[in-house]
Enzyme design. Structure first.
Site, PDB file in Angstrom:
ATOM      1  N   HIS A  46       0.832  -0.860   0.031  1.00 19.65           N
ATOM      2  CA  HIS A  46      -0.474  -0.649   0.207  1.00 19.65           C
ATOM      3  C   HIS A  46       0.958   1.026   0.322  1.00 19.65           C
ATOM      4  CE1 HIS A  46      -3.942  -1.779   0.323  1.00 19.65           C
ATOM      5  NE2 HIS A  46      -3.486  -2.949   1.673  1.00 19.65           N
ATOM      6  N   ASP A 177      -8.602  -7.715   5.143  1.00 22.19           N
ATOM      7  CA  ASP A 177      -8.813  -8.491   3.701  1.00 22.19           C
ATOM      8  C   ASP A 177      -9.756  -9.321   4.074  1.00 22.19           C
ATOM      9  OD1 ASP A 177      -7.725  -6.517   1.706  1.00 22.19           O
ATOM     10  OD2 ASP A 177      -6.409  -6.867   2.650  1.00 22.19           O
TER      11      ASP A 177
END
Length: 256
Positions: A46, A177
């Site tokens: 990220h 997630d």
């Protein structure tokens, strides 16, 4: 010094922090200086770290004896070797879906006979060309580790086969997630999520592997440890700033 991989395989309980959005070497220095941590990970999935930034983070950690690993997207073998050549002790592959993909990632991370990593001894892990090629490849295969994130439906369904892949040292649960993949976004203690954690724990027990997880709360961390998790990651740079701001707001509430 006992390295991270050795401590991992010994079953030591390890406390990690992460750097991502607000990285500066001083953050690593500060947390390393605190003496509270056993290592850290760099969010290259990220955060989009450059090679130079990874080198800076790794070097800052090593000042305090803290090794690190880099979370990456499982899409480019060259990124794997750049992480190792920058001095990282390991890589963590995100969004993995199958044993076959896991085997490919291991092949990117290992030299012969366990893989086909590009051979360049001029980086940090080759001591900048001062090791012979046999010394370099042997040491790299022995000391570097590979971590696979369990956060997709495919990974949950195939977790036993993923844990069985030779060269995988640790599984790492990403609860956010994972909850999304299971259709219960943000409900980390939903029965589906707990069932997935149990599957990870059982797979690691069966194949002699360790597992880790990000933890949102102390209670969640305690549950992880009860289930056999030996590596817990509760702190990151953004959480530190958020918690610090809240502490200052509470402290100066009368004049804020």
């Amino acid at each position: 010094m006992t390295n991270f991989k050795q401590r991992l395989h010994a079953g030591d309980r390890l406390n990690l922090f992460a750097v991502g959005r607000m990285f500066h070497p001083n953050i690593v220095h500060y947390l390393g200086m605190s003496g509270e941590f056993d290592g850290f990970w760099i969010d290259g999935e990220h955060g989009g770290f450059t090679t130079s930034e990874i080198e800076s983070a790794v070097t800052a950690g090593l000042v305090y004896g803290l090794e690190s690993f880099v979370r990456i997207a499982p899409t480019d073998y060259a990124v794997v070797t750049r992480c190792y050549e920058s001095g990282a002790a390991g890589i963590m592959a995100a969004q993995v879906t199958s044993p076959a993909q896991t085997e490919e990632i291991v092949s990117w991370a290992k030299f012969y006979p366990g893989g086909r990593r590009g051979l360049n001894p001029l980086g940090h892990d080759g001591r900048f060309g001062t090791l012979s090629l046999p010394e370099f490849t042997t040491a790299a295969n022995d000391d570097h580790f590979v971590c696979i994130q369990i956060e997709t439906l495919g990974a949950v369904e195939e977790v036993d086969a993923i844990a069985a892949v030779e060269g995988v040292d640790m599984l790492f649960v990403g609860p956010s997630d994972l909850s999304q993949a299971l259709g219960v976004v943000g409900d980390f203690t939903h029965p589906r999520c707990i069932e997935a954690l149990d599957a990870v724990a059982e797979a690691c027990r069966a194949h002699g592997k360790r597992w880790a997880a990000v933890t949102p709360t102390p209670e969640y961390a305690e549950m992880l440890i009860e289930k056999g998790c030996t590596v817990v990651s509760a702190v990151n740079d953004v959480k530190l700033v958020t918690a610090g701001l809240q502490t200052m707001r509470d402290k100066f509430d009368s004049v804020w």
